[in-house]
Design a protein around this motif. Structure first.
Motif, PDB file in Angstrom:
ATOM      1  N   GLY A 119       0.808  -1.220   0.000  1.00  0.00           N
ATOM      2  CA  GLY A 119       0.000   0.000   0.000  1.00  0.00           C
ATOM      3  C   GLY A 119       0.840   1.268   0.000  1.00  0.00           C
ATOM      4  O   GLY A 119       0.523   2.227  -0.710  1.00  0.00           O
ATOM      5  N   LEU A 120       1.913   1.272   0.768  1.00  0.00           N
ATOM      6  CA  LEU A 120       2.782   2.452   0.817  1.00  0.00           C
ATOM      7  C   LEU A 120       3.504   2.674  -0.507  1.00  0.00           C
ATOM      8  O   LEU A 120       3.653   3.818  -0.952  1.00  0.00           O
ATOM      9  CB  LEU A 120       3.781   2.327   1.964  1.00  0.00           C
ATOM     10  CG  LEU A 120       3.177   2.466   3.363  1.00  0.00           C
ATOM     11  CD1 LEU A 120       4.169   2.021   4.428  1.00  0.00           C
ATOM     12  CD2 LEU A 120       2.728   3.899   3.615  1.00  0.00           C
ATOM     13  N   THR A 166       2.488  -1.736 -10.357  1.00  0.00           N
ATOM     14  CA  THR A 166       3.304  -1.007  -9.370  1.00  0.00           C
ATOM     15  C   THR A 166       4.791  -1.243  -9.619  1.00  0.00           C
ATOM     16  O   THR A 166       5.588  -0.301  -9.576  1.00  0.00           O
ATOM     17  CB  THR A 166       2.917  -1.445  -7.935  1.00  0.00           C
ATOM     18  OG1 THR A 166       1.540  -1.128  -7.726  1.00  0.00           O
ATOM     19  CG2 THR A 166       3.772  -0.754  -6.899  1.00  0.00           C
ATOM     20  N   GLY A 200       5.872  11.402  -1.282  1.00  0.00           N
ATOM     21  CA  GLY A 200       6.008  10.142  -2.007  1.00  0.00           C
ATOM     22  C   GLY A 200       7.286   9.408  -1.658  1.00  0.00           C
ATOM     23  O   GLY A 200       7.282   8.189  -1.453  1.00  0.00           O
ATOM     24  N   GLU A 232       2.049   7.217  -6.524  1.00  0.00           N
ATOM     25  CA  GLU A 232       1.033   8.171  -6.999  1.00  0.00           C
ATOM     26  C   GLU A 232       1.489   9.617  -6.803  1.00  0.00           C
ATOM     27  O   GLU A 232       1.135  10.494  -7.586  1.00  0.00           O
ATOM     28  CB  GLU A 232      -0.291   7.958  -6.269  1.00  0.00           C
ATOM     29  CG  GLU A 232      -1.096   6.804  -6.791  1.00  0.00           C
ATOM     30  CD  GLU A 232      -2.456   6.711  -6.125  1.00  0.00           C
ATOM     31  OE1 GLU A 232      -2.996   7.754  -5.695  1.00  0.00           O
ATOM     32  OE2 GLU A 232      -2.973   5.589  -6.047  1.00  0.00           O
ATOM     33  N   SER A 245       4.597  17.025  -2.662  1.00  0.00           N
ATOM     34  CA  SER A 245       4.086  15.709  -3.068  1.00  0.00           C
ATOM     35  C   SER A 245       5.246  14.755  -3.290  1.00  0.00           C
ATOM     36  O   SER A 245       5.178  13.584  -2.909  1.00  0.00           O
ATOM     37  CB  SER A 245       3.266  15.821  -4.350  1.00  0.00           C
ATOM     38  OG  SER A 245       2.065  16.490  -4.093  1.00  0.00           O
ATOM     39  N   GLU A 300       2.332   1.820  -3.464  1.00  0.00           N
ATOM     40  CA  GLU A 300       1.314   2.328  -4.392  1.00  0.00           C
ATOM     41  C   GLU A 300       1.023   3.801  -4.141  1.00  0.00           C
ATOM     42  O   GLU A 300       0.978   4.604  -5.080  1.00  0.00           O
ATOM     43  CB  GLU A 300       0.032   1.505  -4.263  1.00  0.00           C
ATOM     44  CG  GLU A 300       0.168   0.096  -4.801  1.00  0.00           C
ATOM     45  CD  GLU A 300      -1.024  -0.798  -4.476  1.00  0.00           C
ATOM     46  OE1 GLU A 300      -1.956  -0.342  -3.764  1.00  0.00           O
ATOM     47  OE2 GLU A 300      -1.021  -1.959  -4.925  1.00  0.00           O
ATOM     48  N   GLN A 301       0.821   4.173  -2.886  1.00  0.00           N
ATOM     49  CA  GLN A 301       0.512   5.566  -2.548  1.00  0.00           C
ATOM     50  C   GLN A 301       1.707   6.477  -2.824  1.00  0.00           C
ATOM     51  O   GLN A 301       1.541   7.600  -3.306  1.00  0.00           O
ATOM     52  CB  GLN A 301       0.089   5.680  -1.084  1.00  0.00           C
ATOM     53  CG  GLN A 301      -1.223   4.991  -0.771  1.00  0.00           C
ATOM     54  CD  GLN A 301      -2.386   5.620  -1.521  1.00  0.00           C
ATOM     55  OE1 GLN A 301      -2.570   6.825  -1.487  1.00  0.00           O
ATOM     56  NE2 GLN A 301      -3.148   4.805  -2.202  1.00  0.00           N
ATOM     57  N   LEU A 345       6.926   7.916   1.845  1.00  0.00           N
ATOM     58  CA  LEU A 345       6.069   6.728   1.825  1.00  0.00           C
ATOM     59  C   LEU A 345       6.794   5.519   1.232  1.00  0.00           C
ATOM     60  O   LEU A 345       6.661   4.400   1.735  1.00  0.00           O
ATOM     61  CB  LEU A 345       4.783   7.003   1.047  1.00  0.00           C
ATOM     62  CG  LEU A 345       3.788   7.948   1.701  1.00  0.00           C
ATOM     63  CD1 LEU A 345       2.617   8.220   0.759  1.00  0.00           C
ATOM     64  CD2 LEU A 345       3.289   7.387   3.020  1.00  0.00           C
TER      65      LEU A 345
END
Length: 168
Positions: free
Chosen positions: A18-19, A164, A39, A25, A35, A21-22, A42
């Motif tokens: 999940g991290l 991913t 990113g 993004e 951002s 993927e986020q 994360l």
């Protein structure tokens, strides 16, 4: 992840996926510096979770910063260790290096990621977002690939999904 009494269990591997993927993004070309910073953070935290998953898979006690006999008994009984203080990324990677010497080629990449993460989380000063993103992405990809292949025994695309993995 499963719900139990309105709480969600987040395992290291699910969290890592999940991290990643986020984080990816937030690393789009049109994004602003904050951002990109977010990113990068994360992604590095995701790597920490991936490394802890590899250690935990080998032996759950390996991720603990402190343990007592009750932890040993719990693991011996097959009980999942939950909500315990775990080691730092740096310590987790050192432990993984001990278990998997093939990772030694990634030590400089890990050191760079730890340094970048520490600056992004704790530091202030002049910052080149594009350069940091490139460094984080390259170093993270190299380490992720070898951790997946050597420590987890899976292709990174099978762990993170093809989309991913290709974004990395």
């Amino acid at each position: 992840m499963t719900d139990r009494n309105n709480k969600t269990y987040v395992g290291f591997l699910d969290c890592a996926v999940g991290l990643y993927e986020q984080g990816l993004e937030l690393l789009q070309p049109e994004r602003e510096d904050f951002s990109i910073i977010s990113g990068c953070i994360l992604l590095v935290v995701g790597l920490e979770k991936l490394i802890k998953h590899a250690l935990e898979s080998r032996n759950p006690l390996m991720i603990l910063s402190k343990m007592d006999f009750d932890d040993v008994v719990a693991v011996d009984a097959g009980t999942r260790l939950e909500n315990r203080h775990t080691v730092s990324l740096e310590t987790a990677f050192k432990r993984l290096l001990t278990l998997y010497p093939k990772l030694s080629s990634e030590k400089s990449h890990a050191d760079s990621l730890i340094e970048d993460r520490n600056f992004l989380v704790h530091g202030s000063g002049y910052f080149d977002a594009g350069m940091a993103e490139e460094r984080v992405r390259v170093n993270l990809t190299n380490i992720t690939e070898i951790v997946c292949l050597e420590c987890i025994g899976k292709n990174p695309a099978d762990v993170f999904g093809k989309k991913t993995w290709e974004q990395l």
